[in-house]
Design an enzyme around this catalytic site. Structure first.
Site, PDB file in Angstrom:
ATOM      1  N   CYS A   1       0.824  -1.224   0.000  1.00 40.01           N
ATOM      2  CA  CYS A   1       0.000   0.000   0.000  1.00 40.01           C
ATOM      3  C   CYS A   1       0.851   1.264   0.000  1.00 40.01           C
ATOM      4  O   CYS A   1       0.680   2.136   0.856  1.00 40.01           O
ATOM      5  CB  CYS A   1      -0.966   0.007   1.174  1.00 40.01           C
ATOM      6  SG  CYS A   1      -2.241  -1.246   1.035  1.00 40.01           S
TER       7      CYS A   1
ATOM      8  N   TYR B   1      -1.399   4.393   1.534  1.00 40.48           N
ATOM      9  CA  TYR B   1      -2.438   4.769   0.564  1.00 40.48           C
ATOM     10  C   TYR B   1      -2.293   6.224   0.131  1.00 40.48           C
ATOM     11  O   TYR B   1      -3.231   6.847  -0.330  1.00 40.48           O
ATOM     12  CB  TYR B   1      -3.846   4.563   1.120  1.00 40.48           C
ATOM     13  CG  TYR B   1      -4.361   3.143   1.074  1.00 40.48           C
ATOM     14  CD1 TYR B   1      -3.552   2.089   0.688  1.00 40.48           C
ATOM     15  CD2 TYR B   1      -5.672   2.858   1.427  1.00 40.48           C
ATOM     16  CE1 TYR B   1      -4.025   0.791   0.669  1.00 40.48           C
ATOM     17  CE2 TYR B   1      -6.170   1.572   1.397  1.00 40.48           C
ATOM     18  CZ  TYR B   1      -5.341   0.539   1.020  1.00 40.48           C
ATOM     19  OH  TYR B   1      -5.823  -0.745   0.987  1.00 40.48           O
TER      20      TYR B   1
ATOM     21  N   TRP C   1      -4.355   5.608   5.761  1.00 39.29           N
ATOM     22  CA  TRP C   1      -4.564   4.171   5.991  1.00 39.29           C
ATOM     23  C   TRP C   1      -3.541   3.626   6.977  1.00 39.29           C
ATOM     24  O   TRP C   1      -3.833   2.753   7.781  1.00 39.29           O
ATOM     25  CB  TRP C   1      -4.479   3.395   4.671  1.00 39.29           C
ATOM     26  CG  TRP C   1      -4.571   1.922   4.899  1.00 39.29           C
ATOM     27  CD1 TRP C   1      -5.697   1.179   5.113  1.00 39.29           C
ATOM     28  CD2 TRP C   1      -3.474   1.001   4.992  1.00 39.29           C
ATOM     29  NE1 TRP C   1      -5.373  -0.137   5.323  1.00 39.29           N
ATOM     30  CE2 TRP C   1      -4.023  -0.273   5.253  1.00 39.29           C
ATOM     31  CE3 TRP C   1      -2.090   1.132   4.878  1.00 39.29           C
ATOM     32  CZ2 TRP C   1      -3.224  -1.420   5.390  1.00 39.29           C
ATOM     33  CZ3 TRP C   1      -1.304   0.000   5.012  1.00 39.29           C
ATOM     34  CH2 TRP C   1      -1.869  -1.255   5.273  1.00 39.29           C
TER      35      TRP C   1
ATOM     36  N   TYR D   1      -9.899  -5.158  -6.422  1.00 37.24           N
ATOM     37  CA  TYR D   1      -9.069  -4.554  -5.386  1.00 37.24           C
ATOM     38  C   TYR D   1      -7.672  -5.170  -5.411  1.00 37.24           C
ATOM     39  O   TYR D   1      -7.519  -6.393  -5.437  1.00 37.24           O
ATOM     40  CB  TYR D   1      -9.731  -4.801  -4.036  1.00 37.24           C
ATOM     41  CG  TYR D   1      -9.106  -4.108  -2.859  1.00 37.24           C
ATOM     42  CD1 TYR D   1      -8.958  -2.730  -2.828  1.00 37.24           C
ATOM     43  CD2 TYR D   1      -8.690  -4.835  -1.754  1.00 37.24           C
ATOM     44  CE1 TYR D   1      -8.405  -2.092  -1.735  1.00 37.24           C
ATOM     45  CE2 TYR D   1      -8.145  -4.208  -0.642  1.00 37.24           C
ATOM     46  CZ  TYR D   1      -8.001  -2.846  -0.644  1.00 37.24           C
ATOM     47  OH  TYR D   1      -7.460  -2.211   0.444  1.00 37.24           O
ATOM     48  N   HIS D   2      -6.643  -4.319  -5.416  1.00 37.86           N
ATOM     49  CA  HIS D   2      -5.242  -4.727  -5.472  1.00 37.86           C
ATOM     50  C   HIS D   2      -4.859  -5.301  -6.836  1.00 37.86           C
ATOM     51  O   HIS D   2      -4.000  -6.182  -6.931  1.00 37.86           O
ATOM     52  CB  HIS D   2      -4.902  -5.740  -4.361  1.00 37.86           C
ATOM     53  CG  HIS D   2      -4.886  -5.141  -3.000  1.00 37.86           C
ATOM     54  ND1 HIS D   2      -4.962  -5.911  -1.848  1.00 37.86           N
ATOM     55  CD2 HIS D   2      -4.812  -3.858  -2.583  1.00 37.86           C
ATOM     56  CE1 HIS D   2      -4.939  -5.119  -0.794  1.00 37.86           C
ATOM     57  NE2 HIS D   2      -4.850  -3.869  -1.221  1.00 37.86           N
TER      58      HIS D   2
ATOM     59  N   HIS E   1      -3.373   0.112  -6.594  1.00 32.98           N
ATOM     60  CA  HIS E   1      -4.652   0.584  -6.074  1.00 32.98           C
ATOM     61  C   HIS E   1      -5.376   1.510  -7.052  1.00 32.98           C
ATOM     62  O   HIS E   1      -5.871   2.575  -6.682  1.00 32.98           O
ATOM     63  CB  HIS E   1      -4.452   1.264  -4.718  1.00 32.98           C
ATOM     64  CG  HIS E   1      -4.076   0.302  -3.634  1.00 32.98           C
ATOM     65  ND1 HIS E   1      -2.793  -0.137  -3.477  1.00 32.98           N
ATOM     66  CD2 HIS E   1      -4.806  -0.309  -2.680  1.00 32.98           C
ATOM     67  CE1 HIS E   1      -2.743  -0.984  -2.457  1.00 32.98           C
ATOM     68  NE2 HIS E   1      -3.948  -1.115  -1.962  1.00 32.98           N
TER      69      HIS E   1
END
Length: 830
Positions: free
Chosen positions: A428, A472, A490, A687-688, A773
């Site tokens: 992240c 993030y 995050w 997601y990811h 992301h």
């Protein structure tokens, strides 16, 4: 047409218990494995704990608990009854003795005696055991004992062959294990083996197909409700999901089974049927089904698809065991998904057929990675850098090391390495590609740390810690070669995560007290740790940055001195669109796509907007054509011709879930403002996940998941060939070739001589990208002005403004008059 239907013609046969095919696999090490009992058997898509630091921290609570559907594999495990297994050398062949739709092979390496070696593999399919496809999946496996799900494009097959490209040595290696199995008549005679399973139809869109137009189609049903509601069969073709067909329930209920027959009024190649359940209420959702086809509407062939759909409102696809030419397609509902009663219903029914590659592009084989590629960066030398977290399939804590991999795009080989020397778990992060081609990675699980990867030496090193711990966050390179970072609650505690700048000269960070984060945040109901994530940043001249999302409020940011942040207007009528993205497709022109008002659990949008910075003052934002599907967690890539392709995403964003996946990519044309569907994907990318433009003009799309013991980890990727490279038969179009060798570095404002082997209509620079992301703030396309100096000779004008040609590594493309790009030359600009 009169449609006759016999209820006794359709019977639900109870599936036999799951049977495992057992074999010695490529990653079996020297000692023999113990017998695999049902309790030891591999659960598709689920993973035993990898070999990791026992003191590692648990997953961050910020993600919450993975949803229940993340723990269940999308595709059913196929019953192994009646199968047989043969082996020869390093290849193992499974004969299903019938044609079934298969979408993945899952195997469990030995659980004792240490981890398995990293092993290269290939999977091929055959309908007759003689003619084999090219590999539908290749890859490299993680060096651990977790169960491996090897995905490929779902299709009908009878035979599945798994081959080891790099067999283990020794008396108990891959080849020896195959010979032992081949010497026995039963597929499971040994006391030493690992478990293998095949997965069936995942219920997702059929790979490499396109939706067929419904113009002129009609539909009939065995029965329909017209007394108490206007629930006629015709509603499934009206493109309105709020209207439904419902089996008759008044004045008397017609019992199951129920059937719909679509008449296309022309003979068409058909590969799949997509069913959209009713969106209001649950009664009548189809559970067990069959699909069959006919040329005359009277005589229907044996079913080309059958199965059981999940009891939810998401669209579901039945992939045919083979492509058929048919005029009529019949869907028979044998049960109600939730066993609520004897009803059936449908909001929409669509059919899909083989795509035209020159219109929709095509997908290559699925490539397995030894980790979930959560973050990627395109490197010189035709390579792709990828990384996950401290583990290959999960994240959590601040462990001080990261699992990385490098894919050689020339050979397809993937190598794995754990990076310990920087003390940085880079899950992240923020990412920026520096002016000298190095990759700057900041924050994440180790929220203060910053690391640099140098592709010239293939080494990682540390740089100074940030002043503010972040995860993030958003990053971009500035026009002066420094790097700017903003947001990121995050990790490292909730805000304020105000701006700061990394100096390329001193390798230190300085705060920007004049750039508070609050004005750039969304109104997410969960507060700062969701509201200041994944910002869209576009660097311009004089160290300035436009923050154009995901907040509906845009802002101009200056980075000299203490910095400043000034409102730049709203993005037209757009709402906040977290987990959407923005792409620079031309000089001072950007496209924003999708996203949702909140980070998760709120419907995404189909809307797209253009943002033009060329007016001299306030950016001009305008709505352009809508995407066919709402998307959040998608990834977008700018192409050399200025079009933008968008991949994956969910209609309702939910981390770690594959529910409401959008499987059909789309491409946006700036000349028309319209989106066109592309060939469907084989694996969900939510997601990811990541996507990157490659030097040959193709696109890598991969990743998704990283939730540990879940079924939605996607340790793989695939390369998409856009339609500009393909003829209708799938062969490659003639491409221009840059025959000269440009210098490795060109200065801003300089003239670059280039030679080509054929006439060229355009040249473009596309900056190498780095994605994570759903955000890639580094990619941008810079069309070049040029003049022809001779036959096949040109002089290209490199922009003089570093806010236009941001310093760094670029892909130089030549495009012919048909828009077909060359393979790029990699150059450094600035």
């Amino acid at each position: 047409m009169t449609f006759r239907f016999s209820r006794t013609s359709f019977r639900l046969t109870r599936l036999r218990p799951r049977v495992l095919v057992l074999l010695a696999t490529a990653t079996t090490t020297a000692a023999l494995l113990p017998l695999v009992t049902p309790s030891d058997a591999a659960v598709p898509g689920r993973h035993a704990s990898p070999v990791i630091d026992p003191n590692a921290s648990p997953m961050s609570p910020h993600h919450g608990v993975a949803p229940a559907d993340a723990m269940r594999p999308t595709a059913p495990v196929l019953a192994g009854s009646g199968w047989s297994v043969t082996a020869s050398g390093t290849a193992l062949t499974i004969d299903l003795h019938r044609t079934e739709v298969v979408s993945a092979l899952v195997y469990q390496p030995r659980r004792t005696g240490g981890g398995s070696r990293v092993t290269e593999y290939a999977i091929r399919l055959s309908t007759d055991g003689r003619r084999w496809t090219k590999p539908v999946a290749t890859g490299t496996l993680a060096e651990d004992t977790t169960a491996k799900t090897l995905n490929f494009a779902a299709q009908g097959t009878r035979y599945v062959r798994l081959s080891a490209a790099t067999p283990a040595a020794g008396p108990n290696g891959w080849a020896a294990g195959m010979e032992r199995i081949a010497a026995n008549s039963s597929p499971a005679p040994l006391a030493s083996r690992a478990a293998v399973q095949l997965l069936g139809d995942p219920g997702l869109a059929a790979p490499s197909t396109v939706s067929l137009p419904v113009d002129g189609w009609t539909v009939s049903a065995t029965d329909e409700e017209t007394a108490q509601a206007n629930d006629r069969a015709a509603n499934v073709l009206d493109s309105d999901p709020t209207t439904v067909w419902h089996s008759r329930w008044s004045p008397t209920t017609v019992r199951l089974p129920h059937a719909l027959v679509i008449d296309m009024h022309r003979t068409t190649a058909v590969s799949a049927l997509t069913y959209q359940p009713r969106q209001t209420g649950a009664n009548g959702r189809i559970g067990t089904y069959t699909v069959s086809t006919s040329l005359d509407g009277t005589s229907f062939d044996a079913p080309v698809a059958s199965g059981h759909w999940k009891d939810d409102a998401s669209a579901k696809t039945a992939i045919f065991t083979r492509t058929v030419s048919a005029r009529y397609v019949r869907l028979v509902a044998l049960s109600e998904a939730g066993q609520r009663g004897p009803w059936s219903s449908a909001a929409e029914i669509r059919l899909s057929g083989p795509n035209d590659p020159s219109v929709s592009g095509s997908w290559g084989p699925v490539t397995g990675f030894p980790l979930v590629p959560v973050a990627t960066a395109v490197l010189p030398g035709n390579k792709l850098l990828a990384w996950s977290a401290y583990a290959v399939d999960r994240y959590g804590g601040s462990n001080g090391y990261t699992q990385t991999a490098v894919m050689d795009l020339t050979t397809g080989r993937v190598t794995q390495r754990r990076v310990d020397n920087t003390g940085h778990d880079m899950f992240c992060p923020g990412i920026a590609l520096l002016a000298d081609g190095r990759v700057l990675v900041t924050g994440g699980s180790n929220a203060s740390r910053a690391s640099i990867y140098d592709p010239r030496t293939d080494t990682w090193s540390s740089t100074a810690d940030m002043n503010i711990a972040r995860g993030y966050q958003a990053m971009t390179l500035l026009s002066n070669g420094d790097a700017f970072v903003l947001g990121g609650s995050w990790s490292g505690g909730n805000g304020p995560k105000d701006g700061e700048v990394w100096s390329a000269t001193t390798h230190t960070w300085r705060r920007l007290p004049g750039v508070p984060v609050e004005g750039a945040m969304t109104a997410d109901p969960k507060g700062a740790y969701r509201a200041d994530n994944h910002m869209w940043l576009h660097a311009t001249s004089q160290g300035r940055v436009l923050q154009l999302g995901p907040s509906k409020q845009m802002n101009w940011i200056t980075t000299d001195g203490n910095g400043s942040i000034t409102p730049a207007g709203t993005r037209a009528d757009s709402q906040d669109t977290m987990n959407g993205n923005a792409v620079s497709y031309d000089i001072g022109k950007l496209l924003t796509l999708g996203g949702a008002p909140a980070y998760q659990d709120t419907p995404a949008t189909r809307r797209a907007y253009t943002v033009d910075l060329n007016g001299g003052g306030r950016p001009t934002a305008a709505r352009t054509g809508d995407m066919a599907a709402a998307r959040a967690f998608s990834n977008s890539v700018v192409l050399p011709d200025g079009k933008v392709a968008v991949f994956g995403g969910q209609e309702t964003p939910v981390p770690f879930s594959d529910a409401t996946s959008v499987m059909t990519p789309e491409i946006w044309d700036p000349a028309t403002g319209r989106f066109t569907p592309l060939a469907t994907m084989a694996v969900p990318r939510n997601y990811h996940s990541v996507a990157n433009l490659l030097p040959d003009g193709r696109i890598f799309s991969g990743g998704g998941g990283l939730c540990g013991d879940c079924a939605t980890n996607h340790l793989d990727g695939a390369i998409f060939t856009p339609p500009y490279l393909l003829n209708p038969d799938g062969s490659e179009r003639s491409r221009p070739v840059i025959t000269s060798t440009p210098p490795s570095h060109v200065a801003l404002g300089s003239t670059l001589p280039v030679s080509t082997g054929s006439p060229v209509g355009a040249f473009a620079l596309v900056r190498s990208g780095a994605a994570t992301h759903s955000v890639d703030n580094d990619q941008r396309r810079v069309p070049l002005t040029f003049r022809q100096t001779g036959q096949g000779s040109y002089e290209l004008s490199i922009p003089s403004d570093p806010g236009v040609a941001l310093p760094g590594t670029y892909l130089l493309f030549a495009l012919n008059t048909d828009g077909v790009p060359s393979v790029a030359k990699v150059i450094s600009v600035g």
